[in-house]
Design an enzyme around this catalytic site. Structure first.
Site, PDB file in Angstrom:
ATOM      1  N   ARG A   5      27.195  30.358  63.853  1.00 44.07           N
ATOM      2  CA  ARG A   5      26.266  31.114  64.712  1.00 44.07           C
ATOM      3  C   ARG A   5      25.481  32.054  63.805  1.00 44.07           C
ATOM      4  O   ARG A   5      26.058  32.792  63.019  1.00 44.07           O
ATOM      5  CB  ARG A   5      26.981  31.821  65.858  1.00 44.07           C
ATOM      6  CG  ARG A   5      27.837  32.997  65.500  1.00 44.07           C
ATOM      7  CD  ARG A   5      28.317  33.762  66.730  1.00 44.07           C
ATOM      8  NE  ARG A   5      29.661  34.296  66.548  1.00 44.07           N
ATOM      9  CZ  ARG A   5      29.958  35.403  65.855  1.00 44.07           C
ATOM     10  NH1 ARG A   5      29.013  36.090  65.260  1.00 44.07           N
ATOM     11  NH2 ARG A   5      31.206  35.806  65.736  1.00 44.07           N
ATOM     12  N   TYR A  45      31.425  42.236  59.376  1.00 42.99           N
ATOM     13  CA  TYR A  45      32.481  41.316  58.958  1.00 42.99           C
ATOM     14  C   TYR A  45      32.016  40.088  58.182  1.00 42.99           C
ATOM     15  O   TYR A  45      32.817  39.244  57.834  1.00 42.99           O
ATOM     16  CB  TYR A  45      33.337  40.893  60.160  1.00 42.99           C
ATOM     17  CG  TYR A  45      32.546  40.353  61.352  1.00 42.99           C
ATOM     18  CD1 TYR A  45      32.151  39.020  61.388  1.00 42.99           C
ATOM     19  CD2 TYR A  45      32.207  41.181  62.427  1.00 42.99           C
ATOM     20  CE1 TYR A  45      31.436  38.521  62.473  1.00 42.99           C
ATOM     21  CE2 TYR A  45      31.498  40.691  63.508  1.00 42.99           C
ATOM     22  CZ  TYR A  45      31.115  39.362  63.533  1.00 42.99           C
ATOM     23  OH  TYR A  45      30.406  38.879  64.597  1.00 42.99           O
ATOM     24  N   HIS A  60      28.171  37.934  67.693  1.00 41.81           N
ATOM     25  CA  HIS A  60      28.927  37.325  68.788  1.00 41.81           C
ATOM     26  C   HIS A  60      28.201  37.513  70.120  1.00 41.81           C
ATOM     27  O   HIS A  60      27.992  36.571  70.868  1.00 41.81           O
ATOM     28  CB  HIS A  60      30.327  37.950  68.831  1.00 41.81           C
ATOM     29  CG  HIS A  60      31.062  37.726  70.104  1.00 41.81           C
ATOM     30  ND1 HIS A  60      31.386  36.469  70.568  1.00 41.81           N
ATOM     31  CD2 HIS A  60      31.541  38.610  71.032  1.00 41.81           C
ATOM     32  CE1 HIS A  60      32.041  36.583  71.723  1.00 41.81           C
ATOM     33  NE2 HIS A  60      32.140  37.856  72.020  1.00 41.81           N
TER      34      HIS A  60
END
Lengths: 351, 328
Positions: free
Chosen positions: A262, A275, A266
């Site tokens: 992706r 992250y 998120h």
């Protein structure tokens, strides 16, 4: 029973026959798939803009997954097959026949949102007319539903299959194990389709799985596990089509893993810079399924730069207009807040 | 009319429903060849075959999840959770899925499933074969919860549950399976889900209960009528959700006193909602404080009979509570 596809199909094309012809896809199919991918991307981008403009409070994105989604959906027969997508599958629901306007109503949570009438967060689609099953936010819960649907189809001798999709995070859930186990035992006509983007929000795949591929797990359930490059439309199409054919032939379920990425966070509430490195994202963007598919279309003379730009502009215009239209549609009526807690008709109609 | 026990009523009703309607299926652990650990599904496998009587792996979440999917596919599944104590892995499927499917899809999808759940103590089942789980689901709109404890109520409500368009948790008290006998109506006999049943009319006080404690209340009321001339009205809720507030409130307006008895824990139990409803809607009619009698707030039912007796409400306690309240 696990296998991973060997030589990239593109290399085989060099030997003569085109990949898509060998897979039974027409030129029209390719262009339609390409348009859907571009539209899905444009939709996600517009939804994110609406979020940043403060017009909608939340959205989820699936960009990066479009190649896997549209290729898999191409293997399904809308109205025959039951489909249980998850919240990144813009490309799937568009390919199956939900319209950009319908999806935009969902982004705004409007009264006419066909999935939930504004009750659910965006991208929790459901549409009985297309046999797209209503979904929730807890992940993996839809996998046992797929088994139950497949059981019903099997005992009622109905033609068709059940296709259920999910992210890599789902492979850690109990419902994943329980569903694949049950489907394997009874050889149910289910295609389990994992869009492995290597992150469960922030937790990398290496911290989610002791085995390198989600598809490796299929061995424990007595079904083939096929892992493919999820950004290669043809690999995904070939693997999913074979899985659908196995299911239709009564040979049971398959676990297909489409390895993808992706490109965005998120959700709109997430910041993926916390992250993962920008380098990593940039490397994956090199493998973006949309330009990659466009390159193939150009190679075979189905697309040129001008048409590519036109398709993109057209998709962007469509989603922009749909957003403006959806924004102007009526909000849900507060008087309906308690509707549909229970059936309003009497018993015995079965649904 | 034949006399049967509660267990026979469950089994025979399932048999009748499956015989009449191809869409009805059962699934769960040991429900097939074995016939169920309580024999509640005995004979179904032989009569209807493995497509309709499904022995599942030991996996409660998917038992409910598969039932939900089968319902989407047009079947009318009756899932069995072997003991209420083992329902917890399925809570996600029950609360987040089954209960919310109609609401979240704005009525586009429904979830006509039944989850049969043997529950309750007094059977030397220890912590993990004795639990009452109704309070866990009671605050979940979208679910229906029924808890019949006579053979006729079992038949009428199980048939209603199977054909109900929404998910129904069907609680079967294990102690009632063989202990409670009664008339079993032949043929088509359906009771509506929702209305409570006044099992005994009375004028001095109202006892609201369900499950085995409802039988204690009935027995105690009969004894107190003979011994003390006290006439207690005993209301069997039968359906816990949605709660029949009207029958409760109307009764308390007549009697002026309320005792609520259940085997689930006191805190946060169904009785708390019954008491609150009466406080809200019939306060001016009350002649005494509302009284609740329930299991002690300990984590579950302990194994040794002495401990079990100390934890669960007994018939003697119910009788004493009725007497005290009548004399207030």
């Amino acid at each position: 029973m696990k296998r991973t596809t060997g030589e990239p199909l593109k290399k085989q094309a060099a030997l003569g026959e085109r990949i898509h012809t060998r897979l039974g896809l027409s030129d029209d199919d390719l262009l339609q798939m390409y348009r859907t991918m571009v539209t899905a991307r444009a939709f996600d981008e517009r939804a994110f803009i609406l979020f940043t403009q403060g017009k909608i409070p939340f959205t989820v994105t699936g960009h990066g997954h479009e190649g896997a989604q549209v290729a898999a959906a191409k293997c399904l027969t809308p109205g025959r097959d039951w489909v249980l997508p998850y919240y990144r599958d813009v490309g799937v629901v568009l390919a199956l026949g939900m319209t950009v306007r319908e999806l935009m109503l969902g982004e705004f949570g409007k009264a006419a949102d066909p999935s939930s009438g504004g009750r659910q967060m965006p991208k929790h689609w459901g549409c009985r007319r297309l046999k797209i099953v209503t979904q929730s936010s807890p992940v993996a819960t839809q996998l046992p539903h797929a088994c139950g649907l497949a059981w019903a189809m099997k005992v009622r001798n109905e033609e068709g299959i059940v296709w259920v999709s999910f992210g890599d995070g789902v492979a850690s859930k109990g419902d994943f194990h329980e569903a694949l186990n049950f489907a394997g035992i009874h050889k149910l006509p289910v295609v389990f389709f994992c869009e492995n983007n290597y992150y469960a929000i922030s937790v990398p795949f290496s911290k989610q799985s002791p085995v390198p591929r989600v598809a490796d797990r299929a061995a424990a359930y007595g079904m083939p596990g096929i892992s493919v490059d999820g950004n290669d439309v043809f690999e995904v199409y070939k693997a999913t089509r074979e899985a659908v054919q196995r299911a239709l032939a009564g040979e049971g379920p398959t676990l297909v893993e489409a390895r993808t990425y992706r490109f965005g966070p998120h959700t709109s509430n997430d910041d993926d810079r916390r992250y993962r490195s920008r380098d990593e994202v940039a490397q994956w963007k090199e493998k973006d399924p949309i330009p990659r598919f466009a390159a193939y279309l150009k190679e075979i003379g189905l697309l040129d730069d001008q048409e590519e730009a036109a398709i993109k502009a057209e998709a962007e215009k469509e989603v922009r207009e749909a957003a403006a239209w959806a924004e102007s549609q009526p909000d849900p009526d507060p008087a309906t807040v308690a509707a549909h807690v229970y059936a309003e008709r009497g018993p015995a109609h079965g649904r | 009319m034949a006399v049967k026990n509660v267990l026979e009523a469950v089994r025979d009703t399932l048999f009748e429903a499956m015989g009449r309607d191809q869409r009805v299926m059962v699934l769960g652990e040991d429900v097939g060849r074995h016939g169920g650990v309580f024999n509640a599904t005995q004979g179904l496998y032989e009569a209807f075959g493995e497509d309709r009587v499904v022995d599942t792996p030991l996996a409660e979440s998917s038992i409910v999840g598969i039932a939900i999917g089968a319902a989407f596919g047009g079947l009318l599944p009756v899932a069995e959770i072997q003991f209420a104590d083992f329902i917890h892995p399925a809570v996600d499927q029950i609360i987040n899925e089954a209960a919310k499917i109609r609401y979240r899809s704005n009525g586009d999808f429904g979830c006509p499933i039944v989850i049969r759940v043997p529950y309750g103590g007094g059977v030397h089942g220890g912590l993990y074969h004795s639990q009452s789980v109704e309070a866990l689901f009671f605050s979940t709109p979208g679910l229906k919860i029924v808890a019949p404890t006579t053979p006729a109520d079992v038949k009428g409500l199980l048939l209603a549950a199977i054909y109900d368009p929404d998910p129904v948790i069907f609680l079967e008290h294990k102690a009632s399976y063989r202990a409670i006998k009664g008339e079993y109506p032949e043929g088509e006999f359906v009771l509506p889900i929702g209305p409570a049943d006044v099992k005994r009319a009375g004028t001095d006080l109202t006892v609201v209960s369900y499950g085995m404690t409802m039988h204690y209340a009935l027995q105690a009321a009969e004894e107190l009528s003979r011994e003390e001339g006290i006439e207690a009205e005993v209301i069997d809720l039968r359906t816990l959700l949605p709660l029949d507030r009207r029958t409760i409130v109307d009764s308390v307006k007549k009697t002026g006193k309320l005792l609520v008895v259940h085997e689930d824990n006191l805190t946060g139990g169904v009785g708390a909602e019954v008491a609150a409803t009466v406080a809200d809607e019939a306060f001016m009619y009350l002649d005494a404080p509302i009284r609740r009698l329930a299991a002690l707030d300990v984590p579950s039912t302990p194994y040794h009979p002495a401990l079990e007796r100390a934890m669960l409400p007994s018939k003697a306690q119910v009788k004493e509570a009725i007497l005290e309240l009548a004399r207030y």
